[in-house]
Design an enzyme around this catalytic site. Structure first.
Site, PDB file in Angstrom:
ATOM      1  N   GLU A   1       3.025  -8.133 -13.360  1.00 27.29           N
ATOM      2  CA  GLU A   1       2.689  -7.134 -14.379  1.00 27.29           C
ATOM      3  C   GLU A   1       2.679  -5.797 -13.645  1.00 27.29           C
ATOM      4  O   GLU A   1       1.791  -5.554 -12.836  1.00 27.29           O
ATOM      5  CB  GLU A   1       1.309  -7.385 -14.992  1.00 27.29           C
ATOM      6  CG  GLU A   1       1.114  -8.783 -15.533  1.00 27.29           C
ATOM      7  CD  GLU A   1       0.527  -9.746 -14.517  1.00 27.29           C
ATOM      8  OE1 GLU A   1      -0.044  -9.310 -13.503  1.00 27.29           O
ATOM      9  OE2 GLU A   1       0.654 -10.956 -14.726  1.00 27.29           O
TER      10      GLU A   1
ATOM     11  N   SER B   1       0.828  -1.210   0.000  1.00 30.28           N
ATOM     12  CA  SER B   1       0.000   0.000   0.000  1.00 30.28           C
ATOM     13  C   SER B   1       0.861   1.258   0.000  1.00 30.28           C
ATOM     14  O   SER B   1       0.488   2.264  -0.605  1.00 30.28           O
ATOM     15  CB  SER B   1      -0.964  -0.002   1.187  1.00 30.28           C
ATOM     16  OG  SER B   1      -0.259  -0.062   2.402  1.00 30.28           O
TER      17      SER B   1
END
Length: 154
Positions: free
Chosen positions: A143, A116
């Site tokens: 990715e 986060s």
């Protein structure tokens, strides 16, 4: 069930889960373990073609070889000692440096989740399919996209 850091360490010690090389002590959080990037990234080539021809990825073609298609439109590069600068709105592919083995008989699965603290700057480490299924063994493919306002050095 989500394992705590203690349960993850126990599973690693017993060989129920394999992460090689083993994470450092500061890689563990309450219910997770941080993995690191491999030294090589896959960058997509700029598709600039003055011929007026159009290239399209068409996943509806059932016999598409995704790996071969990616190889045809990308280049592998090594991350330098200074790191890699990921510019805004760019997709790159990477692998974890660590080899992971989730033994199928344990029925353990894992999830790839971004941090986060990095997400607040706009960095995402996976676009879809965050589940690493029981029976997986290998390095985890990531990715990565920088959605943020500034370049980032993941």
């Amino acid at each position: 069930m989500i394992l705590t850091d203690r349960e993850i360490r126990t599973a690693l010690r017993k060989g129920v889960i394999v992460i090689d090389p083993l994470p450092s002590e500061n890689a563990y959080s309450s219910t997770s373990v941080d993995l690191t990037l491999d030294h090589e990234l896959t960058l997509f080539n700029e598709q600039v073609d003055g011929s007026g021809l159009e290239q399209i990825i068409d996943p509806s073609k059932r016999r598409i070889d995704a790996e071969r298609a990616i190889e045809a439109i990308s280049t592998k590069v090594a991350i330098s000692d200074d790191g890699y600068v990921l510019h805004r709105n760019i997709l790159i592919l990477a692998y974890t440096a660590e080899y992971v083995d989730l033994r199928i008989d344990t029925k353990y699965a894992a999830r790839v989740e971004g941090k986060s603290s990095l997400a607040r700057y706009g960095l995402s480490v996976h676009i879809t399919a965050p589940t690493i299924h029981a029976g997986f063994d290998g390095r985890i493919r990531l990715e990565m996209v920088n959605h943020g306002p500034l370049p980032s050095r993941p």
